[in-house]
Design an enzyme around this catalytic site. Structure first.
Site, mmCIF file in Angstrom:
data_model
loop_
_atom_site.group_PDB
_atom_site.id
_atom_site.type_symbol
_atom_site.label_atom_id
_atom_site.label_comp_id
_atom_site.label_asym_id
_atom_site.label_seq_id
_atom_site.Cartn_x
_atom_site.Cartn_y
_atom_site.Cartn_z
ATOM 1 N N ASP A 60 27.835 13.401 157.360
ATOM 2 C CA ASP A 60 29.008 12.771 156.755
ATOM 3 C C ASP A 60 29.144 13.120 155.272
ATOM 4 O O ASP A 60 28.199 13.573 154.632
ATOM 5 C CB ASP A 60 28.916 11.247 156.903
ATOM 6 C CG ASP A 60 29.366 10.800 158.293
ATOM 7 O OD1 ASP A 60 29.666 11.672 159.128
ATOM 8 O OD2 ASP A 60 29.406 9.580 158.514
ATOM 9 N N HIS A 69 22.703 11.901 156.659
ATOM 10 C CA HIS A 69 23.421 11.972 155.370
ATOM 11 C C HIS A 69 22.725 12.909 154.378
ATOM 12 O O HIS A 69 22.494 12.518 153.236
ATOM 13 C CB HIS A 69 23.538 10.578 154.747
ATOM 14 C CG HIS A 69 24.256 9.590 155.603
ATOM 15 N ND1 HIS A 69 23.615 8.815 156.547
ATOM 16 C CD2 HIS A 69 25.557 9.264 155.676
ATOM 17 C CE1 HIS A 69 24.500 8.046 157.157
ATOM 18 N NE2 HIS A 69 25.688 8.287 156.657
#
Ligand SMILES: [Zn+2]
Length: 239
Positions: free
Chosen positions: A56, A200
């Site tokens: 992300d 992430h």
């Protein structure tokens, strides 16, 4: 006096109902398995050992580091991009595309898309899709809600425009944040055929442990017989 009691009871009942409604909205806004309009995918039902790695908040200054790891391991992943980040790091964004990875839309400004107008939601999605296309991306663009949050307006817009909502079923950062070995262990233990893994590694300090864990996660899952595909490839395996 009687009337007063009646009112008090009614107010208590009403408060309980409002709280229950708020609680169920809260649960649905975070749900990884259902939403009010259209479908949503957190994993694919398959017996094949096929999985998708997703990242992300792309692109950032850590993009090239991650691309090198993926190149070295011969893995294609799916990057969910934030429009604002794409404007700040256009070369990094293009490098993701040039390396043959998949791109998804993760909004323009990464604000939670709940209790927002259709105009706001439309501009968050379309501005980012335009950026992605303008930088040469040709594939279908799926959407992942910022912070995983959605309620009425966002699913309504996505469903109306045939944009798929992609969630995840393995996300170590919520459970074992900051410890690379624990992230590897959690991910390997919780991955199953058809899983969508969310990491992430593109985030700053918060992504450090994920960057360290990424090559080990790939190695261990490959050793366990798993193959990595992009999200759109994974969707084709749905039973
Ligand atoms: Zn995000």
């Amino acid at each position: 006096m009687k009337n007063l009691k009646k009112y008090a009871k009614a107010i208590i009942l009403l408060t309980v109902i409002i709280l229950l409604v708020c609680f169920s909205f809260y649960k649905i806004s975070k749900s990884r398995s259902s939403q009010f309009f259209g479908g949503l995918t957190s994993h694919v039902n398959t017996e094949e050992k096929i999985i998708a790695l997703t990242f992300d908040d792309a692109p950032t200054e850590y993009t090239n580091e991650i691309l090198e790891i993926l190149d070295d391991k011969n893995v294609k992943a799916t990057f969910f991009v934030v429009g604002k980040n794409f404007e700040k790091y256009p070369l990094e964004g293009e490098a993701i595309i040039e390396n043959g990875h998949e791109i998804g839309n993760h909004s323009y400004s990464h604000q939670r898309c709940i209790f927002k107008s259709q105009t706001f939601i439309e501009s968050e999605i379309e501005k980012t899709n335009t950026l992605i296309h303008d930088h040469g991306y040709k594939g279908e663009i799926t959407f992942r809600p910022p912070n995983g949050k959605k309620l009425f307006g966002l699913p309504y817009y996505l469903n109306k425009n045939n944009i798929k909502t992609i969630m995840w079923d393995v996300e170590p950062d919520t459970y074992v944040s900051g410890d690379a070995d624990a992230i590897v262990k959690y991910t390997v233990e919780n991955t199953k055929p058809g899983s969508i893994i969310l990491l992430h590694p593109l985030n700053g300090t918060a992504g450090e442990a994920d960057r360290e864990a990424l090559p080990k996660i790939i190695d261990e899952l490959k050793a366990g017989g798993y193959s990595f595909v992009t999200v759109s490839q994974l969707l084709k395996y749905e039973n």
